[in-house]
Design a protein around this motif. Structure first.
Motif, short mmCIF file in Angstrom:
data_model
loop_
_atom_site.label_atom_id
_atom_site.label_comp_id
_atom_site.label_asym_id
_atom_site.label_seq_id
_atom_site.Cartn_x
_atom_site.Cartn_y
_atom_site.Cartn_z
N MET A 175 -49.96 39.33 -74.56
CA MET A 175 -49.94 39.09 -75.95
C MET A 175 -48.90 39.88 -76.24
O MET A 175 -48.17 40.41 -75.26
N VAL A 176 -48.08 39.45 -77.28
CA VAL A 176 -46.37 39.89 -77.85
C VAL A 176 -47.14 40.69 -79.12
O VAL A 176 -47.64 40.26 -79.77
N LEU A 177 -46.96 42.39 -79.19
CA LEU A 177 -46.90 42.51 -80.52
C LEU A 177 -45.71 43.02 -81.66
O LEU A 177 -45.12 43.61 -80.53
N LEU A 178 -46.24 42.29 -82.85
CA LEU A 178 -44.44 42.50 -83.03
C LEU A 178 -44.75 43.84 -83.90
O LEU A 178 -45.87 43.80 -85.10
N HIS A 179 -43.42 44.20 -84.54
CA HIS A 179 -43.71 45.49 -85.82
C HIS A 179 -42.57 44.07 -86.44
O HIS A 179 -42.21 43.30 -87.04
N PRO A 180 -43.28 44.86 -88.23
CA PRO A 180 -43.58 44.05 -89.23
C PRO A 180 -41.53 43.53 -89.71
O PRO A 180 -41.52 42.58 -90.53
N SER A 181 -41.19 44.27 -89.13
CA SER A 181 -39.50 43.98 -89.38
C SER A 181 -38.73 42.94 -88.51
O SER A 181 -38.02 42.85 -88.83
N ILE A 182 -39.57 42.44 -87.21
CA ILE A 182 -39.40 41.26 -87.06
C ILE A 182 -39.75 39.87 -87.64
O ILE A 182 -41.12 40.31 -87.65
N GLY A 196 -40.30 47.52 -76.32
CA GLY A 196 -40.88 48.56 -75.21
C GLY A 196 -41.68 48.25 -74.00
O GLY A 196 -42.17 47.60 -74.36
N ALA A 197 -42.14 48.80 -73.63
CA ALA A 197 -43.06 48.79 -71.62
C ALA A 197 -42.86 50.50 -71.27
O ALA A 197 -42.28 51.05 -72.01
N ILE A 198 -44.07 50.38 -70.55
CA ILE A 198 -44.33 51.01 -70.14
C ILE A 198 -44.05 51.41 -68.55
O ILE A 198 -44.31 50.40 -67.84
N ARG A 199 -43.74 52.88 -68.12
CA ARG A 199 -42.93 53.27 -67.21
C ARG A 199 -44.14 52.65 -66.56
O ARG A 199 -44.75 52.90 -65.82
N GLY A 200 -43.76 51.89 -65.26
CA GLY A 200 -44.44 51.04 -63.40
C GLY A 200 -45.49 50.32 -63.61
O GLY A 200 -45.96 49.67 -62.79
N TYR A 201 -45.31 49.42 -65.25
CA TYR A 201 -46.17 48.61 -65.08
C TYR A 201 -45.70 47.49 -64.60
O TYR A 201 -44.59 47.04 -65.09
N ARG A 202 -46.35 46.28 -64.81
CA ARG A 202 -46.01 44.67 -64.48
C ARG A 202 -46.59 43.85 -64.71
O ARG A 202 -47.60 44.22 -65.65
N HIS A 203 -45.63 42.73 -65.16
CA HIS A 203 -46.16 41.28 -66.07
C HIS A 203 -46.22 40.19 -65.21
O HIS A 203 -46.20 40.92 -63.75
N SER A 204 -46.28 38.88 -65.46
CA SER A 204 -46.31 37.90 -65.27
C SER A 204 -44.66 38.13 -64.44
O SER A 204 -43.91 38.86 -65.02
N ALA A 228 -41.11 45.26 -80.60
CA ALA A 228 -41.32 44.06 -79.43
C ALA A 228 -42.46 44.84 -78.59
O ALA A 228 -41.46 45.67 -78.41
N ALA A 229 -44.38 44.29 -78.32
CA ALA A 229 -44.15 44.65 -76.98
C ALA A 229 -44.97 43.97 -76.37
O ALA A 229 -45.96 43.19 -76.86
N PHE A 230 -45.33 43.96 -74.60
CA PHE A 230 -45.96 42.87 -73.67
C PHE A 230 -47.27 44.45 -74.20
O PHE A 230 -47.66 45.16 -73.99
N SER A 231 -49.33 43.57 -73.76
CA SER A 231 -50.09 44.22 -74.04
C SER A 231 -51.27 43.11 -73.97
O SER A 231 -51.00 42.07 -74.27
N LEU A 232 -52.27 43.92 -73.37
CA LEU A 232 -53.32 42.40 -72.62
C LEU A 232 -54.28 42.99 -73.61
O LEU A 232 -54.60 43.99 -74.81
N PRO A 233 -55.30 42.23 -74.50
CA PRO A 233 -56.39 42.35 -75.35
C PRO A 233 -57.15 43.61 -75.23
O PRO A 233 -57.61 44.59 -75.84
N THR A 234 -57.10 43.89 -73.83
CA THR A 234 -58.07 45.17 -73.50
C THR A 234 -57.33 46.51 -73.68
O THR A 234 -58.06 47.37 -73.86
N LEU A 263 -48.66 42.48 -85.98
CA LEU A 263 -49.28 40.63 -85.64
C LEU A 263 -48.78 40.84 -83.95
O LEU A 263 -47.95 41.49 -83.31
N VAL A 264 -49.78 39.55 -84.23
CA VAL A 264 -50.63 39.44 -82.26
C VAL A 264 -50.35 37.90 -82.30
O VAL A 264 -50.83 36.91 -82.92
N VAL A 265 -48.85 38.06 -80.70
CA VAL A 265 -48.78 36.82 -81.43
C VAL A 265 -48.43 35.84 -79.93
O VAL A 265 -48.45 37.03 -78.79
#
Length: 275
Positions: free
Chosen positions: A120-127, A144-152, A188-194, A210-212
């Motif tokens: 999902m995408v996490l958004l700061h309130p300024s967005i 924002g992204a974490i070093r070494g992480y892969r996504h789709s 903004a950042a990608f993150s998994l629900p877990t 906000l999670v969108v």
């Protein structure tokens, strides 16, 4: 008669000692085919409820697999994500967890999925944007992204675009990423629900972030168990793969997830069959 009985006892003792020695030699000569290089060295990294401070569903899963396959665990170490991958490649650790199978990783590791979820995408309130095209035009956007992480594939392509536009900020782990998002360093950042679930339990955080779902047709992420090809033959690795499938079929994986997630979230992660 007494001398004969004593001689028989000595012979019996010698025979048993010889048999025990043969069994010990056979055991030494024929290692466990599931872990032919001996006791396992496991590398974990901070990843929501999958692993944190020595606990999590990844820990329980690996220990249960090792128990079923009769493979002792020599060490369990928390590592930065990139270091864990490098150590898998060199054979310094045997196993890693929560690993997305990518072509470069499949060169040095056997990777078998054990759950499925979506970023999902996490958004700061300024967005204020609520759709991807609008978000990408927002001058306040810093991803924002974490070093070494892969996504789709689609999401990694977006991150490459953000990097090219100097809008990508790299965090060392998820704790740092969440702090940067909360402070507005990234918006903004990608993150998994877990991962974000435990963080958003704090009411003050949940009110701000906000999670969108900006990729409703996005790919499902398959978290995989990674076995170093420097430590496991394909035949040995396949024993772990088959045991993972058994744990899926007998609901052992689901029951482990239930101890860390809601019933709905656990079932959703087990919805797709394992390859």
């Amino acid at each position: 008669m007494h001398a004969i009985a004593s001689l028989n006892r000595i012979r019996s003792h010698l025979a048993l000692s010889w048999l025990a020695a043969c069994l010990a030699l056979a055991s030494h000569a024929a290692p466990n085919p599931a872990c032919p290089n001996g006791p396992l060295r496991v590398g974990f990294y901070k990843f929501g409820v999958a692993y944190r401070d020595g606990n999590g569903y990844d820990v329980e899963m690996v220990r249960e697999l090792a128990r079923r396959l009769h493979c002792p665990i020599a060490s369990e170490t928390e590592l930065p994500r990139l270091r864990a991958l490098k150590m898998l490649e060199s054979g310094q650790i045997d196993l890693g967890t929560s690993t997305l199978a990518t072509p470069d990783r499949l060169v040095y590791a056997w990777i078998f999925p054990y759950n499925h979820t979506r970023n999902m995408v996490l958004l700061h309130p300024s967005i204020h944007a609520r759709a991807l095209p609008e978000l990408l035009r927002d001058p306040a956007l810093r991803w924002g992204a974490i070093r070494g992480y892969r996504h789709s594939a689609q999401q990694d392509q977006l991150l490459a675009q953000m990097k090219a536009e100097n809008k990508l900020v790299i965090a060392n782990d998820e704790d740092e990423l969440f702090r940067m998002l909360d402070d507005g360093i990234v918006t903004a950042a990608f993150s998994l629900p877990t991962s974000y679930g435990p963080w958003l339990r704090a009411p003050q955080v949940a009110k701000r972030i906000l999670v969108v779902d900006l990729f409703p047709s996005g790919e499902t992420i398959a978290s995989g168990l990674a076995l170093s090809k420097a430590r496991f033959s394909q035949e040995a690795a396949e024993r772990w793969h088959l045991e993972l499938k058994k744990m899926y079929q007998d609901d052992s994986l689901l029951n482990i997830l239930r101890r860390y997630l809601s019933e709905g979230a656990a079932k959703q992660m087990m919805q797709l069959p394992l390859d």
